[in-house]
Design an enzyme around this catalytic site. Sequence first.
Site, PDB file in Angstrom:
ATOM      1  N   SER A 171       0.819  -1.217   0.000  1.00 31.52           N
ATOM      2  CA  SER A 171       0.000   0.000   0.000  1.00 31.52           C
ATOM      3  C   SER A 171       0.853   1.268   0.000  1.00 31.52           C
ATOM      4  O   SER A 171       2.021   1.264   0.391  1.00 31.52           O
ATOM      5  CB  SER A 171      -0.907   0.016   1.232  1.00 31.52           C
ATOM      6  OG  SER A 171      -1.657  -1.165   1.304  1.00 31.52           O
TER       7      SER A 171
HETATM    8  N1  SAH Z   1      -0.794  -4.909   3.905  1.00 30.36           N
HETATM    9  C1  SAH Z   1       0.021  -5.308   2.773  1.00 30.36           C
HETATM   10  C2  SAH Z   1      -0.618  -4.971   1.438  1.00 30.36           C
HETATM   11  C3  SAH Z   1      -1.804  -5.758   1.219  1.00 30.36           C
HETATM   12  S1  SAH Z   1      -2.364  -5.969  -0.443  1.00 30.36           S
HETATM   13  C4  SAH Z   1       1.400  -4.721   2.842  1.00 30.36           C
HETATM   14  O1  SAH Z   1       1.732  -4.004   3.796  1.00 30.36           O
HETATM   15  O2  SAH Z   1       2.209  -5.026   1.956  1.00 30.36           O
HETATM   16  C5  SAH Z   1      -3.736  -6.995   0.007  1.00 30.36           C
HETATM   17  C6  SAH Z   1      -3.380  -8.402   0.373  1.00 30.36           C
HETATM   18  O3  SAH Z   1      -4.556  -9.035   0.850  1.00 30.36           O
HETATM   19  C7  SAH Z   1      -2.882  -9.233  -0.790  1.00 30.36           C
HETATM   20  O4  SAH Z   1      -1.632  -9.788  -0.486  1.00 30.36           O
HETATM   21  C8  SAH Z   1      -3.953 -10.313  -0.934  1.00 30.36           C
HETATM   22  O5  SAH Z   1      -3.454 -11.558  -1.356  1.00 30.36           O
HETATM   23  C9  SAH Z   1      -4.505 -10.387   0.468  1.00 30.36           C
HETATM   24  N2  SAH Z   1      -5.850 -10.958   0.605  1.00 30.36           N
HETATM   25  C10 SAH Z   1      -6.908 -10.816  -0.226  1.00 30.36           C
HETATM   26  N3  SAH Z   1      -7.965 -11.478   0.267  1.00 30.36           N
HETATM   27  C11 SAH Z   1      -7.590 -12.052   1.434  1.00 30.36           C
HETATM   28  C12 SAH Z   1      -8.240 -12.871   2.398  1.00 30.36           C
HETATM   29  N4  SAH Z   1      -9.514 -13.265   2.274  1.00 30.36           N
HETATM   30  N5  SAH Z   1      -7.532 -13.275   3.480  1.00 30.36           N
HETATM   31  C13 SAH Z   1      -6.226 -12.916   3.634  1.00 30.36           C
HETATM   32  N6  SAH Z   1      -5.561 -12.147   2.743  1.00 30.36           N
HETATM   33  C14 SAH Z   1      -6.231 -11.720   1.652  1.00 30.36           C
END
Ligand code: SAH
Length: 245
Positions: A93
């Site tokens: 992000s």
């Molecule tokens: N917080 C992260 C960025 C997140 S991007 C950072 O600091 O880098 C969003 C992430 O959520 C992705 O890696 C995606 O695979 C994950 N995601 C999507 N749906 C999800 C779910 N149901 N449970 C866990 N993770 C999920």
Amino acid sequence: MRSIGWIVWLTVVVASTALAGGEDQYTAERQRMLREIVAMAADTAAETGRAQLDERVIAALARVPRHRFVPAGLTHEAYANRPLPIGYGQTISQPYIVALMTDLLRLKPGERALEIGTGSGYQAAVLAELGVRTYSIEIIEPLARQAAANLKAAGYPQVQLRVGDGYYGWPEAAPFDAIIVTAAASHVPPPLVRQLKAGGRMVIPVGAAFMTQQLLLVEKHPDGRLSTRQILPVRFVPLTGGPSR
Ligand code: SAH
């Protein structure tokens, strides 16, 4: 004998100075990133209600080595104030959004936080840097493995990670003082509301996938009552999983 000792000592000093210099090369970039975050927080104050972010959050972002959480080919962009691709169609992000979401959680050291969407591990590192007991769930296994390596290399081995569907939270580790969802959900998952302590805070982007969502601050008051405040329009990758799967 003595001269060998001297050479070993000199080698250690030179090597450690070079290592410190390697980290230092990012200090100026990190400071520039922080100035941009502070300026952006001031610009968006009318919407967010937060003209100034908690200085402990700013201090945490000043310490976390973001360049350790981006793919090797993108380290030169690690401190740009925007999201970057981390593979599998996912992103780390934007630093300003990380700062704002962390600020909204009003965390104190020793509190327990759950993150849904570990991604690169960067947001989890920011939480850990605040002295928060951090749990994070990632649904894409190779990303979870990479995040575990990133967190270890950056000095946050204490973060608890799990591969799975974060829609259902982490019941064994609940309740949490704070929950941060870093992927866009169509609604606030009821299991996450249940796993929030009375007095707990949740930040979550809610809205349609691949469009603009609203960042929500959901609070569970000491009497169990819920309140929700819209903070800002945002764009996140979608939360997959959940009951419709
Ligand atoms: N917080 C992260 C960025 C997140 S991007 C950072 O600091 O880098 C969003 C992430 O959520 C992705 O890696 C995606 O695979 C994950 N995601 C999507 N749906 C999800 C779910 N149901 N449970 C866990 N993770 C999920």
